[in-house]
Design a protein around this motif. Structure first.
Motif, PDB file in Angstrom:
ATOM      1  N   PHE A  57       9.567 -16.185  -2.465  1.00  0.00           N
ATOM      2  CA  PHE A  57       9.435 -16.333  -1.021  1.00  0.00           C
ATOM      3  C   PHE A  57       8.193 -17.131  -0.615  1.00  0.00           C
ATOM      4  O   PHE A  57       8.013 -17.399   0.572  1.00  0.00           O
ATOM      5  CB  PHE A  57       9.370 -14.944  -0.375  1.00  0.00           C
ATOM      6  CG  PHE A  57      10.543 -14.076  -0.726  1.00  0.00           C
ATOM      7  CD1 PHE A  57      11.719 -14.166  -0.011  1.00  0.00           C
ATOM      8  CD2 PHE A  57      10.477 -13.191  -1.794  1.00  0.00           C
ATOM      9  CE1 PHE A  57      12.809 -13.370  -0.344  1.00  0.00           C
ATOM     10  CE2 PHE A  57      11.557 -12.392  -2.125  1.00  0.00           C
ATOM     11  CZ  PHE A  57      12.736 -12.490  -1.401  1.00  0.00           C
ATOM     12  N   VAL A  58       7.347 -17.495  -1.574  1.00  0.00           N
ATOM     13  CA  VAL A  58       6.110 -18.229  -1.251  1.00  0.00           C
ATOM     14  C   VAL A  58       6.145 -19.618  -1.868  1.00  0.00           C
ATOM     15  O   VAL A  58       6.209 -20.624  -1.161  1.00  0.00           O
ATOM     16  CB  VAL A  58       4.869 -17.444  -1.722  1.00  0.00           C
ATOM     17  CG1 VAL A  58       3.587 -18.198  -1.352  1.00  0.00           C
ATOM     18  CG2 VAL A  58       4.857 -16.043  -1.129  1.00  0.00           C
ATOM     19  N   TYR A 125      15.035  -9.412  -2.560  1.00  0.00           N
ATOM     20  CA  TYR A 125      14.968  -9.010  -1.151  1.00  0.00           C
ATOM     21  C   TYR A 125      13.500  -8.877  -0.768  1.00  0.00           C
ATOM     22  O   TYR A 125      12.670  -8.402  -1.555  1.00  0.00           O
ATOM     23  CB  TYR A 125      15.681  -7.673  -0.941  1.00  0.00           C
ATOM     24  CG  TYR A 125      15.182  -6.912   0.274  1.00  0.00           C
ATOM     25  CD1 TYR A 125      15.729  -7.139   1.531  1.00  0.00           C
ATOM     26  CD2 TYR A 125      14.138  -5.988   0.161  1.00  0.00           C
ATOM     27  CE1 TYR A 125      15.252  -6.458   2.645  1.00  0.00           C
ATOM     28  CE2 TYR A 125      13.663  -5.308   1.265  1.00  0.00           C
ATOM     29  CZ  TYR A 125      14.220  -5.548   2.507  1.00  0.00           C
ATOM     30  OH  TYR A 125      13.741  -4.883   3.602  1.00  0.00           O
ATOM     31  N   ASN A 126      13.173  -9.269   0.460  1.00  0.00           N
ATOM     32  CA  ASN A 126      11.803  -9.120   0.948  1.00  0.00           C
ATOM     33  C   ASN A 126      11.817  -8.882   2.451  1.00  0.00           C
ATOM     34  O   ASN A 126      12.663  -9.441   3.169  1.00  0.00           O
ATOM     35  CB  ASN A 126      10.971 -10.376   0.652  1.00  0.00           C
ATOM     36  CG  ASN A 126       9.489 -10.144   0.827  1.00  0.00           C
ATOM     37  OD1 ASN A 126       9.001  -9.031   0.672  1.00  0.00           O
ATOM     38  ND2 ASN A 126       8.765 -11.197   1.136  1.00  0.00           N
ATOM     39  N   ARG A 127      10.909  -8.053   2.936  1.00  0.00           N
ATOM     40  CA  ARG A 127      10.744  -7.892   4.390  1.00  0.00           C
ATOM     41  C   ARG A 127       9.753  -8.945   4.852  1.00  0.00           C
ATOM     42  O   ARG A 127       8.562  -8.900   4.570  1.00  0.00           O
ATOM     43  CB  ARG A 127      10.263  -6.490   4.730  1.00  0.00           C
ATOM     44  CG  ARG A 127       9.822  -6.345   6.186  1.00  0.00           C
ATOM     45  CD  ARG A 127      10.138  -5.005   6.784  1.00  0.00           C
ATOM     46  NE  ARG A 127      11.543  -4.893   7.158  1.00  0.00           N
ATOM     47  CZ  ARG A 127      11.989  -4.106   8.151  1.00  0.00           C
ATOM     48  NH1 ARG A 127      11.154  -3.391   8.859  1.00  0.00           N
ATOM     49  NH2 ARG A 127      13.276  -4.044   8.431  1.00  0.00           N
ATOM     50  N   MET A 128      10.267  -9.936   5.599  1.00  0.00           N
ATOM     51  CA  MET A 128       9.461 -11.063   6.036  1.00  0.00           C
ATOM     52  C   MET A 128       8.703 -10.781   7.331  1.00  0.00           C
ATOM     53  O   MET A 128       7.726 -11.464   7.656  1.00  0.00           O
ATOM     54  CB  MET A 128      10.340 -12.301   6.227  1.00  0.00           C
ATOM     55  CG  MET A 128      11.133 -12.678   4.986  1.00  0.00           C
ATOM     56  SD  MET A 128      10.089 -13.026   3.549  1.00  0.00           S
ATOM     57  CE  MET A 128       9.278 -14.534   4.087  1.00  0.00           C
ATOM     58  N   ALA A 224      17.156 -13.813  -1.029  1.00  0.00           N
ATOM     59  CA  ALA A 224      16.921 -15.178  -1.498  1.00  0.00           C
ATOM     60  C   ALA A 224      17.343 -15.354  -2.947  1.00  0.00           C
ATOM     61  O   ALA A 224      17.273 -14.424  -3.758  1.00  0.00           O
ATOM     62  CB  ALA A 224      15.446 -15.549  -1.335  1.00  0.00           C
ATOM     63  N   LEU A 225      17.748 -16.582  -3.249  1.00  0.00           N
ATOM     64  CA  LEU A 225      18.045 -17.007  -4.614  1.00  0.00           C
ATOM     65  C   LEU A 225      17.050 -18.095  -4.984  1.00  0.00           C
ATOM     66  O   LEU A 225      16.954 -19.121  -4.307  1.00  0.00           O
ATOM     67  CB  LEU A 225      19.465 -17.550  -4.697  1.00  0.00           C
ATOM     68  CG  LEU A 225      19.850 -18.245  -6.015  1.00  0.00           C
ATOM     69  CD1 LEU A 225      19.849 -17.246  -7.160  1.00  0.00           C
ATOM     70  CD2 LEU A 225      21.218 -18.915  -5.891  1.00  0.00           C
TER      71      LEU A 225
END
Length: 514
Positions: A57-58, A125-128, A224-225
């Motif tokens: 995610f970064v 999975y991430n809480r954005m 996300a993939l």
């Protein structure tokens, strides 16, 4: 500039199909993403470090450091207090909740004899973003009333007929008129009415007691993939396809009342209640690279595309007024077939650019012998680049296009680009790690009416890794400063509350090699 912002916010009362405002755009872009306990402990600085599923995610190039696989689970517990100061009076409210942080798996592998030394992919999975908060503030206002926004709406649209006003603005001044909070001026006739606010009769004499409560819930959860490749142990490249799922709800109650016991004032209290629910889904792309110019240094660069959301708002409002001992209420759903008004639209959030540098102590292929690292990120977010557009299938009218065009201009004039800074480090003692970090998120406002905001995170944590099992524990202390406006006016002074939220977040990440 003030006029432009006012127009965008005032037009909320014109139609339930135009319920967006500049604050919505900022809410979905001025975020502090979650991550694993390890990533949060070092301030979220993951732009050049890699080796953690949060890299998905970064900077997805960081996945290329995986030569095996990880399965990761991250529960968390948050608690916090929000203080709000309005007209020199301060109130407090508390929140507590459980959340689920970064969870998923990474699989990596390859051959050290090839140009592509190894490759990895992740599903995570991430809480954005987290929208859970409670805000309460109150004070005595001697300069303006909430009802003046209704009078300005009436005057702006040159309404002179009471029959027209009773139905024309079912999310604003019609509700106030039907409860007699807004009334006609004595001596005028229908078709040539002038209107007045019953609460303004006591404003200059004693002022109005005002109270505003805001309860928000929800968040942005992204699935996300990620894919990445390691080229000769010098250059790592990667990309991510993200699917963020947005759910937001807000309940507000604004109350203003006569601070005296004088029944002859003709006004006791009036209350405005609003409920907004926003749901939708979007997509975005992230791309990045990490370059190792020398043995110990890593340089990272990542670009996040704008997120394109397809969103639906469901909105309803209620006005209750007590003028002479009897209470009258009017509801927006009475004008919308008994259900909340629905609006569908597209939101495009700002792009992001992240530059990063890391120094790894004893950088060698055998990561078990590394002794720690220092890392730092600089992130640029162009908040004024947010924009709304109509959903062509549900409402592509010229009036909606004109409204959203004006709203986008308001966003451009209300917000600015900001730089965010994150830094952290780790020391490793065989199987135990100690970590510290900090992050600062800059002010996105252009200061139109005293708006200022910032976010500061201070963090620390411990980690344990041995024989294919790892566990990380982190505490993050967060301080957020922001503003909240119950209403804005064009022709009279209006005031916002300054808010300060202090929160603690305890994260536990448990992982297994696969």
């Amino acid at each position: 500039m003030k006029k432009c912002i006012f127009i965008a916010s005032a037009m909320l009362t014109v139609s339930g199909l135009s319920a967006q405002e500049p604050a919505d755009a900022l809410r979905y872009s001025w975020t502090v993403p979650g991550g694993t306990a390890r990533m949060q402990a070092i301030g979220g600085a993951m732009g050049s470090l890699g080796g953690d599923i949060t890299a998905t995610f970064v900077n997805p190039a960081g996945l290329a450091f995986f030569k095996t696989g990880d399965l990761v689970l991250t529960p968390s517990y948050q608690f916090g207090r929000t203080t709000a100061t309005y007209l020199n009076r301060t109130e407090r409210d508390d929140t507590r909740r459980f959340n689920w942080g970064t969870t998923g798996f990474v699989i990596g592998g390859g051959s050290s004899s090839r140009t592509v030394r190894n490759a990895a992919f992740s599903i995570a999975y991430n809480r954005m973003a987290d929208f859970n908060s409670n805000i309460l503030y109150r004070g005595q206002n001697t300069e303006s009333s909430y009802s003046q926004k209704y009078l300005e709406e009436i005057n702006r649209n040159n309404i002179k007929d009471g029959n027209v006003l009773s139905e024309a603005f079912p999310f604003g001044s019609s509700l106030a008129f039907n409860t007699f909070w807004i009334d006609t001026v004595g001596g005028s006739t229908n078709g040539n009415f002038n209107f007045q606010s019953r609460s303004l009769n006591i404003l200059s004499a004693s002022g109005l007691l005002q109270q505003h409560t805001v309860s928000t819930r929800g968040g942005i959860d992204e699935i996300a993939l990620g894919l990445a490749a390691n080229l000769r142990d010098k250059l790592m490249i990667g990309g991510t396809l993200g699917i963020p799922i947005l759910h937001f709800s807000r309940k507000t109650e604004f109350l203003e009342a006569d601070p005296t016991d004088n029944a002859g004032n003709g006004f006791d209290f009036a209350q405005v209640s609003e409920t907004l629910k926003t749901t939708g889904v979007g997509f975005n792309l992230k791309a990045g690279l990490i370059y190792k110019p020398t043995e110990f240094w890593r340089l990272g660069l990542a670009v996040h595309s704008p997120t394109i959301y397809s969103l639906t708002d469901r909105y309803e409002a209620e006005v209750t007024a007590n003028l002479d001992g009897s209470t009258t209420s009017d509801f927006s759903i009475d004008y919308t077939e008994g259900v909340p008004a629905e609006s569908k639209y597209t939101l495009i959030t700002p792009y992001r650019v992240i530059g990063s540098v890391s120094y790894v102590l004893r950088e060698i292929q055998d990561v078990t012998k590394q002794r720690g690292f220092l890392t730092a990120d600089v992130e640029y977010v162009n908040h004024k680049a947010s924009s709304f557009s109509p959903d062509e299938e549900s409402d592509n009218s010229e009036s909606t296009k004109a409204y959203l065009k004006q709203l986008n201009r308001s966003i451009d004039r209300a917000y600015k680009g900001t730089f965010n800074f994150r830094a952290g480090g780790e020391l490793k003692f065989t199987t135990v790690m100690v970590r510290l970090g900090a992050a600062y998120y800059g002010n996105p406002y252009k200061d139109i009416n005293g708006e200022k905001g910032s976010r500061l995170n201070l963090s620390g944590g411990l980690g344990y890794r041995d024989k294919g099992f790892f566990v990380d524990l982190t505490y993050v202390h967060a301080v957020r400063r922001d503003v909240n406006f119950a209403y804005r006016l064009q022709s009279a002074p209006y005031f916002g509350a300054t808010t300060r939220n202090t929160a603690g977040n305890v994260l536990l990440t448990v992982g297994f090699k696969i």
